[in-house]
Scaffold this motif. Structure first.
Motif, mmCIF file in Angstrom:
data_model
loop_
_atom_site.group_PDB
_atom_site.id
_atom_site.type_symbol
_atom_site.label_atom_id
_atom_site.label_comp_id
_atom_site.label_asym_id
_atom_site.label_seq_id
_atom_site.Cartn_x
_atom_site.Cartn_y
_atom_site.Cartn_z
ATOM 1 N N SER A 19 0.836 -1.198 0.000
ATOM 2 C CA SER A 19 0.000 0.000 0.000
ATOM 3 C C SER A 19 0.876 1.256 0.000
ATOM 4 O O SER A 19 0.583 2.222 -0.724
ATOM 5 N N ASP A 20 1.952 1.240 0.784
ATOM 6 C CA ASP A 20 2.872 2.388 0.820
ATOM 7 C C ASP A 20 3.554 2.592 -0.534
ATOM 8 O O ASP A 20 3.696 3.725 -1.009
ATOM 9 N N ALA A 23 0.995 4.010 -2.991
ATOM 10 C CA ALA A 23 0.752 5.441 -2.723
ATOM 11 C C ALA A 23 1.902 6.293 -3.246
ATOM 12 O O ALA A 23 1.681 7.367 -3.826
ATOM 13 N N THR A 27 1.775 9.265 -6.566
ATOM 14 C CA THR A 27 2.063 10.700 -6.431
ATOM 15 C C THR A 27 2.729 11.270 -7.669
ATOM 16 O O THR A 27 2.814 12.485 -7.811
ATOM 17 N N LYS A 33 -3.779 5.465 -8.357
ATOM 18 C CA LYS A 33 -3.772 4.105 -7.828
ATOM 19 C C LYS A 33 -4.541 3.167 -8.755
ATOM 20 O O LYS A 33 -4.114 2.048 -9.023
#
Length: 137
Positions: A19-20, A23, A27, A33
């Motif tokens: 998930s990190d 993310a 950006t 996503k």
């Protein structure tokens, strides 16, 4: 361009480290996503489909490879046998004299009989080098 009604919403649970990373990738300019996940899922499904095809055809390709190997081996054996036979025959047979018409006629007759026998064997499917027959030949 896809319309909103052509899309289906999914709820996913990802491990924290994935998930990190997702993310962080989202950006970047022009990335989201959803687009990252669509690309990743598409690539995974395409690889999986190719793998399924490979799995389905691998067994058949292995069989064909083995069959080609046997044909190659058999061809080599036949050519080597023929070469040795020709060398042997040339070593033991004396050449015909230039004016030996009777010997040449006999040779032509024997050659014609040989070609006829080969044609007969091939047309009937019989093999001279096949396994022993029931009558012990």
């Amino acid at each position: 361009m896809e319309k909103a009604k052509d899309k289906v919403r999914h709820q996913l649970f990802l491990p924290r480290h994935l998930s990190d990373r997702l993310a962080a990738l989202a950006t970047r300019p022009g990335a989201s996503k959803s687009s990252i996940l669509v690309d990743a899922l598409t690539a995974w499904l395409n690889r999986r489909g190719a793998s399924d095809l490979e799995d389905r055809f691998a067994i058949r390709l292995d069989r064909l490879t083995q069959a080609i190997g046997r044909v190659d081996r058999d061809t080599y054996l036949l050519l080597e046998t023929l070469a040795l036979f020709i060398r042997f025959e040339l070593a033991i047979q004396t050449p015909l004299a230039e004016n030996d018409q009777a010997g040449r006629a006999l040779g032509a007759k024997r050659f014609e009989a040989f070609v006829t026998q080969v044609a007969r064997q091939v047309s009937t499917g019989r093999r001279t080098l096949a396994a022993k027959t029931d009558d012990g030949e």
